[in-house]
Design a protein around this motif. Sequence first.
Motif, PDB file in Angstrom:
ATOM      1  N   ILE A  65      -1.758  -3.355 -10.936  1.00  0.00           N
ATOM      2  CA  ILE A  65      -0.684  -2.650 -10.240  1.00  0.00           C
ATOM      3  C   ILE A  65      -1.259  -1.363  -9.677  1.00  0.00           C
ATOM      4  O   ILE A  65      -1.997  -0.646 -10.361  1.00  0.00           O
ATOM      5  N   PHE A  66      -0.924  -1.073  -8.425  1.00  0.00           N
ATOM      6  CA  PHE A  66      -1.439   0.123  -7.779  1.00  0.00           C
ATOM      7  C   PHE A  66      -0.847   1.375  -8.418  1.00  0.00           C
ATOM      8  O   PHE A  66       0.372   1.481  -8.594  1.00  0.00           O
ATOM      9  N   ALA A  67      -1.717   2.320  -8.785  1.00  0.00           N
ATOM     10  CA  ALA A  67      -1.295   3.591  -9.373  1.00  0.00           C
ATOM     11  C   ALA A  67      -1.610   4.708  -8.380  1.00  0.00           C
ATOM     12  O   ALA A  67      -2.783   5.017  -8.133  1.00  0.00           O
ATOM     13  N   ARG A  68      -0.582   5.306  -7.817  1.00  0.00           N
ATOM     14  CA  ARG A  68      -0.777   6.344  -6.806  1.00  0.00           C
ATOM     15  C   ARG A  68      -1.528   7.561  -7.365  1.00  0.00           C
ATOM     16  O   ARG A  68      -2.279   8.218  -6.653  1.00  0.00           O
ATOM     17  N   GLN A  69      -1.300   7.857  -8.635  1.00  0.00           N
ATOM     18  CA  GLN A  69      -1.918   9.041  -9.217  1.00  0.00           C
ATOM     19  C   GLN A  69      -3.387   8.828  -9.575  1.00  0.00           C
ATOM     20  O   GLN A  69      -4.097   9.787  -9.883  1.00  0.00           O
ATOM     21  N   PHE A  70      -3.860   7.588  -9.511  1.00  0.00           N
ATOM     22  CA  PHE A  70      -5.247   7.275  -9.834  1.00  0.00           C
ATOM     23  C   PHE A  70      -6.037   7.221  -8.528  1.00  0.00           C
ATOM     24  O   PHE A  70      -6.012   6.218  -7.814  1.00  0.00           O
ATOM     25  N   LEU A  71      -6.730   8.302  -8.223  1.00  0.00           N
ATOM     26  CA  LEU A  71      -7.363   8.435  -6.907  1.00  0.00           C
ATOM     27  C   LEU A  71      -8.712   7.716  -6.878  1.00  0.00           C
ATOM     28  O   LEU A  71      -9.782   8.337  -6.883  1.00  0.00           O
ATOM     29  N   SER A  72      -8.637   6.399  -6.838  1.00  0.00           N
ATOM     30  CA  SER A  72      -9.844   5.579  -6.760  1.00  0.00           C
ATOM     31  C   SER A  72      -9.596   4.391  -5.852  1.00  0.00           C
ATOM     32  O   SER A  72      -8.604   3.673  -6.002  1.00  0.00           O
ATOM     33  N   LEU A  73     -10.516   4.180  -4.909  1.00  0.00           N
ATOM     34  CA  LEU A  73     -10.402   3.040  -4.012  1.00  0.00           C
ATOM     35  C   LEU A  73     -10.755   1.730  -4.706  1.00  0.00           C
ATOM     36  O   LEU A  73     -10.528   0.658  -4.147  1.00  0.00           O
ATOM     37  N   ASN A  74     -11.304   1.818  -5.907  1.00  0.00           N
ATOM     38  CA  ASN A  74     -11.685   0.598  -6.632  1.00  0.00           C
ATOM     39  C   ASN A  74     -10.491  -0.264  -7.030  1.00  0.00           C
ATOM     40  O   ASN A  74     -10.666  -1.434  -7.364  1.00  0.00           O
ATOM     41  N   GLN A  75      -9.303   0.328  -7.023  1.00  0.00           N
ATOM     42  CA  GLN A  75      -8.124  -0.462  -7.393  1.00  0.00           C
ATOM     43  C   GLN A  75      -7.570  -1.263  -6.217  1.00  0.00           C
ATOM     44  O   GLN A  75      -6.611  -2.014  -6.374  1.00  0.00           O
ATOM     45  N   LEU A  76      -8.164  -1.128  -5.038  1.00  0.00           N
ATOM     46  CA  LEU A  76      -7.719  -1.863  -3.855  1.00  0.00           C
ATOM     47  C   LEU A  76      -8.558  -3.128  -3.685  1.00  0.00           C
ATOM     48  O   LEU A  76      -9.776  -3.095  -3.848  1.00  0.00           O
ATOM     49  N   ASP A  77      -7.902  -4.243  -3.342  1.00  0.00           N
ATOM     50  CA  ASP A  77      -8.575  -5.540  -3.339  1.00  0.00           C
ATOM     51  C   ASP A  77      -8.601  -6.237  -1.977  1.00  0.00           C
ATOM     52  O   ASP A  77      -9.645  -6.715  -1.551  1.00  0.00           O
ATOM     53  N   ASP A  78      -7.448  -6.351  -1.323  1.00  0.00           N
ATOM     54  CA  ASP A  78      -7.326  -7.250  -0.177  1.00  0.00           C
ATOM     55  C   ASP A  78      -6.776  -6.525   1.050  1.00  0.00           C
ATOM     56  O   ASP A  78      -5.971  -5.596   0.931  1.00  0.00           O
ATOM     57  N   ASP A  79      -7.188  -7.007   2.230  1.00  0.00           N
ATOM     58  CA  ASP A  79      -6.741  -6.411   3.483  1.00  0.00           C
ATOM     59  C   ASP A  79      -5.613  -7.229   4.108  1.00  0.00           C
ATOM     60  O   ASP A  79      -5.668  -8.467   4.144  1.00  0.00           O
ATOM     61  N   LEU A  80      -4.606  -6.525   4.597  1.00  0.00           N
ATOM     62  CA  LEU A  80      -3.482  -7.118   5.312  1.00  0.00           C
ATOM     63  C   LEU A  80      -3.428  -6.544   6.720  1.00  0.00           C
ATOM     64  O   LEU A  80      -4.157  -5.614   7.054  1.00  0.00           O
ATOM     65  N   ALA A  81      -2.537  -7.100   7.525  1.00  0.00           N
ATOM     66  CA  ALA A  81      -2.339  -6.612   8.888  1.00  0.00           C
ATOM     67  C   ALA A  81      -0.924  -6.067   9.039  1.00  0.00           C
ATOM     68  O   ALA A  81       0.036  -6.669   8.549  1.00  0.00           O
ATOM     69  N   ILE A  82      -0.819  -4.914   9.682  1.00  0.00           N
ATOM     70  CA  ILE A  82       0.480  -4.352  10.046  1.00  0.00           C
ATOM     71  C   ILE A  82       0.501  -4.250  11.567  1.00  0.00           C
ATOM     72  O   ILE A  82      -0.352  -3.584  12.172  1.00  0.00           O
ATOM     73  N   VAL A  83       1.445  -4.920  12.193  1.00  0.00           N
ATOM     74  CA  VAL A  83       1.532  -4.945  13.651  1.00  0.00           C
ATOM     75  C   VAL A  83       2.916  -4.469  14.062  1.00  0.00           C
ATOM     76  O   VAL A  83       3.927  -4.910  13.505  1.00  0.00           O
TER      77      VAL A  83
END
Length: 352
Positions: A65-83
Motif C-alpha cells: 500500500i502506498f504510504a505518502r509519508q514514506f518518501l521513497s520511490l522504491n514503493q512504486l511498481d507500475d506505470d499507468l497512463a493518464i490522458v
Amino acid sequence: NTDYTRERSGEENKAEGVKAVKDTDDVLALKRGNNDQVAHLFIAMARAAGMKAYVARVTDRDRSIFARQFLSLNQLDDDLAIVNVDGKDEYFDPGSRFCPYGHLEWKHAYAGGIRQTEGGTALFSTPQEPYTTSRTPRIGDLTMDEHGIVTGSIKMTYIGAPALTWRQRSLTGDSASLEHELRTSVEHLVPSGMDVKVLSIDNLADYEQPLTVNFSISGPIGQPTGKRLFVPGDIFEANAKVLFPDAKRDIPVYFDYPHMVQDAVRIKYPVGMTIESSPAPDKFEFKNFALYNISTVPAAGSITVRRNFSLGEIIYLTKEYPDLCDFYSKISTEDQENIVLTTAPAKTSASN
C-alpha cells in the motif's frame, strides 16, 4: 507484451539485429515490450495525436500500500497512463493485457503514487471502481435422484476483475492447465465428492465480453437421514468457512476489490419427494458498505435458491471490525441452512 510471454535474451536480440530499447519508437518498431514500455508507448501515441497525456507510477496493491509519508520511490511498481479526454483526466492500464478501455486492473485501482502534471509532478491516487464492475453470476441447474445424487450443469460468468484474472492466467500456461484450475476452483466450492468437468470456455480473448465457463457436474449433494434428505441451500457455499472467526482484530481489514456474487441454483427432485423446509428469505446489510440477501422459489418438482452478495468498500478500520464480523457471521449462519426433502409414504389401496 513480454511480461506475459518472455523477455528476449541478449543473444536473441543480437541475432535479430535488435539494439537496446532507448525510447517508444524502438518499442513500436520491435512490436514488443514489457508492461511499462507498452504504457509509455500508449502515452507517446496519445501525445502524437495531440492529446495531453501523462505518466503515472503507482504501487501494486497486490503487494503493498502506498504510504505518502514514506518518501521513497522504491514503493512504486507500475506505470499507468493518464490522458485528458474532453477536458477530463481518464486513467488507462495499457500494460495490463486484456484490461478493457477505461478500466484499471484491480491492483492499480485505488492505488497511490506519483503522476506527471502540466506543471510538474504530484502525489495522487487512482479512482476505485464500483462494486458493479466486478461480478460473478453463478448458475446451477441440477436434477437429483432419490439418493441425493445429482447431474446437471454449472455456468460461471466472470465480469471485471475476476474475468481479467482468469484471462491473464491463460497467458501463463496452456489450455489443459487453465481447464484444470477452472475445474479445481469449482470443486472447492461445491460439496466434496462431486465430479466437475469443463465443457466450454467462451470469450477468453474477447475482453469486451463477459468470460463464460460451462461445466458439467455430478455426484452426491444430499445427506440422507431416514426419510429425510438434507441438501445445501446454496451448493456454491457448501464448503465456505467463517471468514472472520476472531472477535477482535488489531489491524484493518483489506479486500482486493469491490465486487458482487450472484447465485441461482435450481434443483429438480424426484416424484415422491416433497419440501419439508427451506432457507427462509432474509436480507441484511453492513451500513452502506455490503449487502446480502437470500430467497427460495419452490415450484412443482423443483426449488430454486437465489443468493446475492455485494461488497462496496475494500478497507475497514479496526473500530468497524465488530460490526463487520457480525455481518459475516450472519452470512455464515444463513449459508449453512439446508433444504430438507422428505419421502412421501407409499400409498396403500383401500380394502373392500
